[in-house]
Design an enzyme around this catalytic site. Structure first.
Site, PDB file in Angstrom:
ATOM      1  N   CYS A 180      -2.203 -24.213 -24.811  1.00 39.53           N
ATOM      2  CA  CYS A 180      -1.000 -25.180 -24.924  1.00 39.53           C
ATOM      3  C   CYS A 180       0.156 -24.949 -23.961  1.00 39.53           C
ATOM      4  CB  CYS A 180      -0.477 -24.516 -26.412  1.00 39.53           C
ATOM      5  SG  CYS A 180       0.213 -23.202 -26.383  1.00 39.53           S
ATOM      6  N   THR A 233       0.798  -1.234  -0.041  1.00 35.72           N
ATOM      7  CA  THR A 233      -0.142  -0.020  -0.112  1.00 35.72           C
ATOM      8  C   THR A 233       1.023   1.293   0.033  1.00 35.72           C
ATOM      9  OG1 THR A 233      -0.281  -0.399   2.270  1.00 35.72           O
ATOM     10  CG2 THR A 233      -2.319  -0.795   1.171  1.00 35.72           C
ATOM     11  N   HIS A 283       0.093 -16.050  -4.431  1.00 35.19           N
ATOM     12  CA  HIS A 283      -1.052 -15.886  -5.251  1.00 35.19           C
ATOM     13  C   HIS A 283      -0.466 -15.572  -6.763  1.00 35.19           C
ATOM     14  CE1 HIS A 283      -3.531 -14.631  -1.545  1.00 35.19           C
ATOM     15  NE2 HIS A 283      -3.645 -15.886  -1.883  1.00 35.19           N
ATOM     16  N   SER A 289      -4.098  -9.144   7.519  1.00 35.52           N
ATOM     17  CA  SER A 289      -5.004  -9.492   8.168  1.00 35.52           C
ATOM     18  C   SER A 289      -5.295 -10.894   8.481  1.00 35.52           C
ATOM     19  CB  SER A 289      -6.314  -9.051   7.978  1.00 35.52           C
ATOM     20  OG  SER A 289      -6.756  -9.629   6.621  1.00 35.52           O
TER      21      SER A 289
END
Ligand SMILES: [Zn+2]
Length: 236
Positions: free
Chosen positions: A127, A23, A116, A186
């Site tokens: 492919c 952030t 992630h 969090s």
């Protein structure tokens, strides 16, 4: 003990970071009050960023993805740079991150487990051919492979599983560390958040602006911005 004392006393630190680490680089936090979830879209971001939506509404997915998820102008902040220095100094063994922005690598970190995925990697769903982020930035509404297949970012969407090898690497790093710094998260996102349960070392530290379910279990809790806190640390 202060954070500096703990870091100076440790030899194999692992850093586990979430959106709050980026952030300060201007990348919005998905789950914070001013984050994406509270902005206005016809479809909630949780749906827009799901596996099913990608398959059924690929064009709309990419419109949102290009506008909100690709923050390629963002620069690493003091947190990213300090972690890279700690790694170079031989104190930090790995960064485990929930972020997909590639800022740790931009700052110079070598061992990064991206739970992630990353916006910098993309592949053809037909492919498997791999593409860089330039392919996504090019004009086409839906980026297509030379084989005609649709290209998908290597980003874990809602409804998709985490990459087994990345998770295994993160678990190994955390379970072998002597200090774990959890920051800017969090700890609401499972299974990623469950990884911290593998820590068995000496010092557990949490740096986050808001309270988390892990606060009670930590030796030290710092309620501040991650970049400002780590920026004051000496790496040697
Ligand atoms: Zn292809």
């Amino acid at each position: 003990m202060t954070l500096q004392q703990m870091i100076s006393a440790s030899k194999s630190i692992v850093f586990f970071g979430g959106a709050g680490v980026s952030t300060e680089s201007g990348i919005p936090d998905f789950r914070s009050a001013d984050g994406l979830y509270h902005q206005k879209y016809d479809v909630p971001p949780e749906t827009l960023l799901s596996h099913g939506y990608f398959l059924k509404h690929t064009k709309e997915f990419y419109r949102f993805y290009r506008e909100k998820m690709l923050c390629l102008g963002a620069k690493p902040n003091d947190a990213h740079f300090k972690l890279a220095q700690l790694e170079q100094a031989g104190r930090l063994k790995a960064v485990v991150t929930q972020n997909i922005d590639g800022l740790h690598q931009l700052a110079g970190s070598k061992k990064v487990y991206e739970l992630h995925g990353s916006v910098y990697r993309n592949h053809c769903i037909s492919c498997g051919k791999q593409y860089g982020v330039e392919k996504i930035l090019q004009g086409e509404e839906i980026p297509l492979c030379s084989c005609g297949g649709v290209i998908k970012p290597d980003v874990v969407l809602y409804g998709e599983a985490l990459d087994d090898r990345t998770v295994a690497g993160a678990v190994h790093a955390i379970s072998n560390s002597d200090m774990l710094i959890i920051a800017g998260t969090s700890l609401a996102v499972y299974p990623a958040a469950g990884l911290v349960q593998y820590f068995n070392g000496n010092h557990l530290v949490l740096i986050n602006r808001d309270p988390t379910p892990m606060d009670c279990c930590c030796e030290l809790v710092i309620r501040d911005k991650v970049g400002e806190v780590l920026g004051q640390i000496t790496a040697e």
